[in-house]
Write an enzyme that holds these catalytic residues in place. Structure first.
Site, PDB file in Angstrom:
ATOM      1  N   PRO A 181       0.837  -1.205   0.000  1.00  7.79           N
ATOM      2  CA  PRO A 181       0.000   0.000   0.000  1.00  7.79           C
ATOM      3  C   PRO A 181       0.868   1.249   0.000  1.00  7.79           C
ATOM      4  O   PRO A 181       1.927   1.278   0.634  1.00  7.79           O
ATOM      5  CB  PRO A 181      -0.808  -0.121   1.294  1.00  7.79           C
ATOM      6  CG  PRO A 181      -0.029  -1.042   2.156  1.00  7.79           C
ATOM      7  CD  PRO A 181       0.706  -1.979   1.241  1.00  7.79           C
ATOM      8  N   LYS A 182       0.422   2.261  -0.727  1.00  9.65           N
ATOM      9  CA  LYS A 182       1.141   3.538  -0.773  1.00  9.65           C
ATOM     10  C   LYS A 182       0.529   4.476   0.259  1.00  9.65           C
ATOM     11  O   LYS A 182      -0.584   4.959   0.086  1.00  9.65           O
ATOM     12  CB  LYS A 182       1.060   4.153  -2.171  1.00  9.65           C
ATOM     13  CG  LYS A 182       1.918   5.403  -2.325  1.00  9.65           C
ATOM     14  CD  LYS A 182       1.824   5.977  -3.726  1.00  9.65           C
ATOM     15  CE  LYS A 182       2.824   7.114  -3.907  1.00  9.65           C
ATOM     16  NZ  LYS A 182       2.664   8.180  -2.907  1.00  9.65           N
ATOM     17  N   PHE A 183       1.269   4.717   1.335  1.00 13.32           N
ATOM     18  CA  PHE A 183       0.769   5.555   2.414  1.00 13.32           C
ATOM     19  C   PHE A 183       0.814   7.026   2.032  1.00 13.32           C
ATOM     20  O   PHE A 183       1.663   7.462   1.252  1.00 13.32           O
ATOM     21  CB  PHE A 183       1.573   5.317   3.695  1.00 13.32           C
ATOM     22  CG  PHE A 183       1.183   4.056   4.417  1.00 13.32           C
ATOM     23  CD1 PHE A 183       0.399   4.117   5.553  1.00 13.32           C
ATOM     24  CD2 PHE A 183       1.577   2.812   3.956  1.00 13.32           C
ATOM     25  CE1 PHE A 183       0.020   2.966   6.213  1.00 13.32           C
ATOM     26  CE2 PHE A 183       1.208   1.649   4.597  1.00 13.32           C
ATOM     27  CZ  PHE A 183       0.424   1.719   5.738  1.00 13.32           C
ATOM     28  N   GLU A 223      -3.343   5.826  -0.613  1.00 14.75           N
ATOM     29  CA  GLU A 223      -3.594   6.475  -1.895  1.00 14.75           C
ATOM     30  C   GLU A 223      -3.320   5.601  -3.112  1.00 14.75           C
ATOM     31  O   GLU A 223      -3.458   6.050  -4.238  1.00 14.75           O
ATOM     32  CB  GLU A 223      -2.787   7.765  -2.003  1.00 14.75           C
ATOM     33  CG  GLU A 223      -1.295   7.614  -1.833  1.00 14.75           C
ATOM     34  CD  GLU A 223      -0.572   8.947  -1.937  1.00 14.75           C
ATOM     35  OE1 GLU A 223      -1.244   9.992  -1.929  1.00 14.75           O
ATOM     36  OE2 GLU A 223       0.664   8.937  -2.054  1.00 14.75           O
TER      37      GLU A 223
END
Length: 299
Positions: free
Chosen positions: A22-24, A168
């Site tokens: 996951p792209k934080f 995101e």
């Protein structure tokens, strides 16, 4: 320390040998644990240790001569809040100690570049990931490895469901890949309505910017005028302009350039060189104008 970068893609990459994270929604941060102390480096190279004393204290538990790559985030109401990360990053050293109590930061680590003096960047990602997990799991929060899966179906589920938590998008890496320092060797899939755009100028004055002049990453690269800025965004733009002496000294009548605004006509604006970067939401057509979500001062 030059960090690895990611190239944007529009569909989820699939195939054998891929890992998905996951792209934080936070600030890129390199944690450097030396034999003497800890240094926290932003993607720009700026040292921001004083802004995050809570993370610096936690990083002192790491072995000497260890370097991590990751994202600093602040959780609020069950989701990451980029505005609060910006607030932490901009704090003075004295104010940072107070904010560390009321707005504690977390570190989502996605790579280990050096461990106890051993340079790991030449190892495959799969091996670096195993070492990262072994290093951080015994320590616990606020230093944590990001989740990872090699299952594209689970990754697709993350992509659809995690935005409610402030995630995101996804970052995709090859399991056999060495660390691509300074290169766009990874891939990132972000939700389609949000894009990074180049901010090539602004309308209004340095102390009261009204809208941004943007070049979007799709289309014919014709500059567009954004929708009016919110008060918070005006403050961010004002601060960014204040750090650039050239635009701040521009004549009061405008910057000597014009751009066409839909429904308005030619609008004078003040150029920014080099451009800034903003995250924007926009439709496929030019109606309505792009909405600026935030200024990406973490880049």
């Amino acid at each position: 320390m030059r960090v690895a970068l990611a190239a944007a893609v529009r569909t989820l990459p699939r195939g054998a040998g891929l890992a998905y994270e996951p792209k934080f929604d936070g600030h890129r941060l390199v944690v450097v644990r030396t034999a003497e102390d800890v240094a926290l480096q932003a993607r720009s190279g700026r040292i921001v240790t004083g802004a995050f004393p809570d993370l610096a204290a936690a990083a002192r538990q790491l072995p000497a001569d260890t370097v991590l790559d990751g994202e600093v985030v602040v959780w609020h109401a069950g989701r990451t809040d980029f505005a609060l990360v910006q607030r932490r990053a901009a704090a003075t050293t004295a104010r940072a100690a107070v904010l560390a109590q009321s707005l504690p930061a977390s570190y989502a680590a996605f790579d280990v570049l050096e461990l106890a003096g051993l340079d790991l960047r030449g190892l495959p990602y799969e091996r670096r990931r195993a070492l990262l997990v072994d290093l951080l799991l015994p320590l616990g929060p606020p230093l944590q490895p990001v989740p990872m899966t090699t299952d594209p179906e689970l990754a697709a589920t993350w992509y659809e469901t995690l935005p409610a938590s402030g995630i995101e998008g996804l970052v995709v890496k090859r399991l056999d890949q060495t660390y691509p320092a300074g290169r766009r060797g990874w891939q990132k899939l972000r939700h389609t309505e949000v894009r990074d755009a180049a901010v090539v100028g602004y309308t209004g004055t340095p102390r009261r910017p009204l809208a941004l002049v943007l070049v979007l990453p799709v289309g014919d690269e014709t500059p567009l005028v954004s929708s009016p800025l919110t008060a918070a965004l005006r403050a961010d733009v004002t601060a960014a302009v204040a750090s650039r002496e050239g635009p701040a000294r521009a004549p009061a009548g405008g910057g000597g350039a014009t751009v066409t605004a839909i429904g308005v006509g030619e609008v004078p604006f003040r150029p920014l060189d080099p451009p800034l970067t903003a995250e924007v939401r926009h439709a496929s057509a030019r109606h309505p104008p792009p909405e600026v979500l935030r200024l990406r001062t973490d880049l």
